[in-house]
Design a protein around this motif. Structure first.
Motif, PDB file in Angstrom:
ATOM      1  N   GLY A   1       0.789  -1.229   0.000  1.00  0.00           N
ATOM      2  CA  GLY A   1       0.000   0.000   0.000  1.00  0.00           C
ATOM      3  C   GLY A   1       0.817   1.273   0.000  1.00  0.00           C
ATOM      4  N   PHE A   2       2.143   1.163   0.039  1.00  0.00           N
ATOM      5  CA  PHE A   2       3.022   2.331   0.003  1.00  0.00           C
ATOM      6  C   PHE A   2       4.125   2.086  -1.012  1.00  0.00           C
ATOM      7  CE2 PHE A   2       1.220   2.323   4.289  1.00  0.00           C
ATOM      8  CZ  PHE A   2       0.726   3.609   4.361  1.00  0.00           C
ATOM      9  N   ALA A   3       4.730   3.163  -1.473  1.00  0.00           N
ATOM     10  CA  ALA A   3       5.798   3.058  -2.456  1.00  0.00           C
ATOM     11  C   ALA A   3       6.967   3.932  -2.042  1.00  0.00           C
ATOM     12  CB  ALA A   3       5.295   3.484  -3.838  1.00  0.00           C
ATOM     13  N   VAL A   4       8.168   3.513  -2.431  1.00  0.00           N
ATOM     14  CA  VAL A   4       9.358   4.314  -2.153  1.00  0.00           C
ATOM     15  C   VAL A   4       9.190   5.686  -2.797  1.00  0.00           C
ATOM     16  CG1 VAL A   4      11.831   4.528  -2.563  1.00  0.00           C
ATOM     17  CG2 VAL A   4      10.854   2.315  -1.927  1.00  0.00           C
ATOM     18  N   GLY A   5       9.488   6.733  -2.043  1.00  0.00           N
ATOM     19  CA  GLY A   5       9.348   8.102  -2.517  1.00  0.00           C
ATOM     20  C   GLY A   5       7.999   8.719  -2.216  1.00  0.00           C
ATOM     21  N   GLN A   6       7.061   7.920  -1.729  1.00  0.00           N
ATOM     22  CA  GLN A   6       5.735   8.449  -1.413  1.00  0.00           C
ATOM     23  C   GLN A   6       5.798   9.351  -0.192  1.00  0.00           C
ATOM     24  OE1 GLN A   6       2.772   5.423  -0.842  1.00  0.00           O
ATOM     25  NE2 GLN A   6       1.131   6.879  -0.401  1.00  0.00           N
ATOM     26  N   ARG A   7       5.031  10.420  -0.219  1.00  0.00           N
ATOM     27  CA  ARG A   7       5.004  11.387   0.877  1.00  0.00           C
ATOM     28  C   ARG A   7       4.072  10.892   1.969  1.00  0.00           C
ATOM     29  NH1 ARG A   7       2.640  17.356   0.826  1.00  0.00           N
ATOM     30  NH2 ARG A   7       4.069  18.370   2.257  1.00  0.00           N
ATOM     31  N   VAL A   8       4.575  10.838   3.189  1.00  0.00           N
ATOM     32  CA  VAL A   8       3.788  10.303   4.295  1.00  0.00           C
ATOM     33  C   VAL A   8       4.081  11.044   5.588  1.00  0.00           C
ATOM     34  CG1 VAL A   8       3.649   7.965   3.318  1.00  0.00           C
ATOM     35  CG2 VAL A   8       5.529   8.559   4.863  1.00  0.00           C
ATOM     36  N   SER A   9       3.190  10.867   6.556  1.00  0.00           N
ATOM     37  CA  SER A   9       3.419  11.270   7.937  1.00  0.00           C
ATOM     38  C   SER A   9       3.124  10.043   8.788  1.00  0.00           C
ATOM     39  CB  SER A   9       2.519  12.442   8.324  1.00  0.00           C
ATOM     40  OG  SER A   9       2.813  12.898   9.637  1.00  0.00           O
ATOM     41  N   GLY A  10       3.088  10.214  10.090  1.00  0.00           N
ATOM     42  CA  GLY A  10       2.876   9.040  10.928  1.00  0.00           C
ATOM     43  C   GLY A  10       2.137   9.346  12.208  1.00  0.00           C
ATOM     44  N   GLU A  11       1.252   8.441  12.600  1.00  0.00           N
ATOM     45  CA  GLU A  11       0.593   8.499  13.897  1.00  0.00           C
ATOM     46  C   GLU A  11       1.608   8.140  14.978  1.00  0.00           C
ATOM     47  OE1 GLU A  11      -1.251   8.606  17.247  1.00  0.00           O
ATOM     48  OE2 GLU A  11      -2.222   9.377  15.444  1.00  0.00           O
ATOM     49  N   GLY A  12       1.718   8.996  15.997  1.00  0.00           N
ATOM     50  CA  GLY A  12       2.781   8.863  16.989  1.00  0.00           C
ATOM     51  C   GLY A  12       2.502   7.926  18.140  1.00  0.00           C
ATOM     52  N   HIS A  13       1.310   7.335  18.200  1.00  0.00           N
ATOM     53  CA  HIS A  13       1.012   6.379  19.261  1.00  0.00           C
ATOM     54  C   HIS A  13       1.080   4.966  18.693  1.00  0.00           C
ATOM     55  CE1 HIS A  13      -1.296   9.448  21.972  1.00  0.00           C
ATOM     56  NE2 HIS A  13      -0.018   9.693  21.856  1.00  0.00           N
ATOM     57  N   ILE A  14       2.068   4.225  19.134  1.00  0.00           N
ATOM     58  CA  ILE A  14       2.216   2.843  18.688  1.00  0.00           C
ATOM     59  C   ILE A  14       1.476   1.948  19.679  1.00  0.00           C
ATOM     60  CG2 ILE A  14       3.853   0.982  18.254  1.00  0.00           C
ATOM     61  CD1 ILE A  14       5.866   3.145  17.473  1.00  0.00           C
ATOM     62  N   THR A  15       0.522   1.204  19.172  1.00  0.00           N
ATOM     63  CA  THR A  15      -0.396   0.463  20.038  1.00  0.00           C
ATOM     64  C   THR A  15      -0.204  -1.040  19.886  1.00  0.00           C
ATOM     65  OG1 THR A  15      -2.107   0.602  18.328  1.00  0.00           O
ATOM     66  CG2 THR A  15      -2.071   2.329  19.994  1.00  0.00           C
TER      67      THR A  15
END
Length: 332
Positions: free
Chosen positions: A113-127
């Motif tokens: 579902g993701f590709a190298v170079g794709q722009r992303v952010s991240g949810e900071g709570h790892i559950t």
């Protein structure tokens, strides 16, 4: 797992195998986390190489553009980074900042579902994914959650590691300086949208970054009147630029007089406590209408007294807010 590669020197995340991989991160002098040994509580600030977590977290690099939650008593911003304060929460060394954005640099085995170079952010709570709250979709209340930038290395590192399920695809049209504070934006969104706002009168106590953002969200979401309080004129001026109806310096002005000027007759329908300040909390409770609803986000520096009789007899609803719901990313 996912990883971001910097655009220029902005940020990058790198995806690693979930288990069995330990790797030392290369450090660049002008782009590294400024670390403090919290155990020793020394004044000497160090640049240190740190191991990548081997539990499948995403690695995020942030050089210049990162978010600031505005939690003033948690950390102090320095020229090259931050010094750990965190009220004793973190034991040892870690890299701060919970916010970041960048590009996918690598995809770990099994990541789709993701590709190298794709722009992303991240949810900071790892559950954990296994407790009752995780099973019912309330991951923000996970019993075993780990906070990026609080309990483990954050976005002032060259890479930050988070599970692929925490990675959020970001539209290319959004500017980097906006995407970088989505973590804080998410806190404001969660707090502001906890209760219905259309036609309601809202009081926000605390004009820090998240309180100011929440003011704009409330107006955009249909609130009738939005009033924000603080004692910092600069922050109150910023809140006015975000569209609040009144910004009140409680050290100089009478909040009840402002309420009268704004046409409030019974009190505020919704309260957003963003400051963690006891006096602000008590004032907020005192001006809520009966049956009002309060979202509590501000973290204090210690326990505060609460008049339970006032809360009970006025039928107030108090809801603690921590982090974001995953749906808040869609709302943002």
């Amino acid at each position: 797992r996912l990883g971001l590669r910097a655009r220029g020197r902005l940020c990058k995340i790198s995806c690693l195998q979930p288990l069995g991989l330990r790797r030392v991160l290369p450090l660049l002098v002008d782009e590294q986390s400024l670390l403090r040994d919290a155990r020793r509580r020394a004044d000497l600030r160090q640049l240190r190489e740190v191991d990548v977590h081997d539990d499948g977290a995403v690695r995020l690099f942030v050089g210049e553009v990162v978010g600031d939650l505005g939690v003033d008593h948690f950390y102090q911003v320095l020229r090259l980074g931050v010094v750990f304060e965190l009220g004793g929460k973190v034991d040892g060394c870690a890299q701060l900042s919970v916010d970041g954005a960048g590009e996918v640099a690598e995809l770990g085995a099994g990541v789709t579902g993701f590709a190298v170079g794709q722009r992303v952010s991240g949810e900071g709570h790892i559950t954990c994914g296994h407790c009752r709250n995780c099973h019912t979709g309330n991951i923000q209340w996970c019993k075993h959650h780990v906070g990026v930038g609080v309990d483990r290395d954050g976005a002032f590192a060259e890479y930050v590691c988070i599970p692929s399920r925490n990675v959020i695809a970001i539209d290319e049209s959004l500017p980097e300086d906006v995407v970088s504070f989505f973590d804080a934006f998410g806190n404001a969104t969660h707090t502001a949208l906890m209760f219905p706002l259309i036609g309601e009168d809202v009081l926000i106590t605390g004009a820090g970054p998240i309180g100011i953002i929440a003011g704009g969200i409330c107006k955009y979401a249909g609130a009738r009147r939005v009033v924000i309080t603080d004692v910092n004129e600069y922050r109150l001026d910023l809140a006015c630029k975000m569209g609040v109806d009144a910004a009140v310096n409680t050290a100089k002005e009478d909040l009840r007089e402002v309420m009268h000027e704004q046409g409030l007759t019974e009190g505020f329908d919704v309260g957003l406590e963003m400051s963690g300040n006891a006096a602000a909390f008590h004032q907020l409770i005192s001006v809520m209408r009966s049956g009002g609803k309060v979202s509590l986000l501000g973290l204090g520096d210690g326990p505060i007294s609460v008049d339970m009789n006032q809360i009970i007899t006025n039928g107030l609803t108090l809801q603690g807010i921590y982090g974001r719901k995953m749906d808040n990313w869609h709302q943002m």
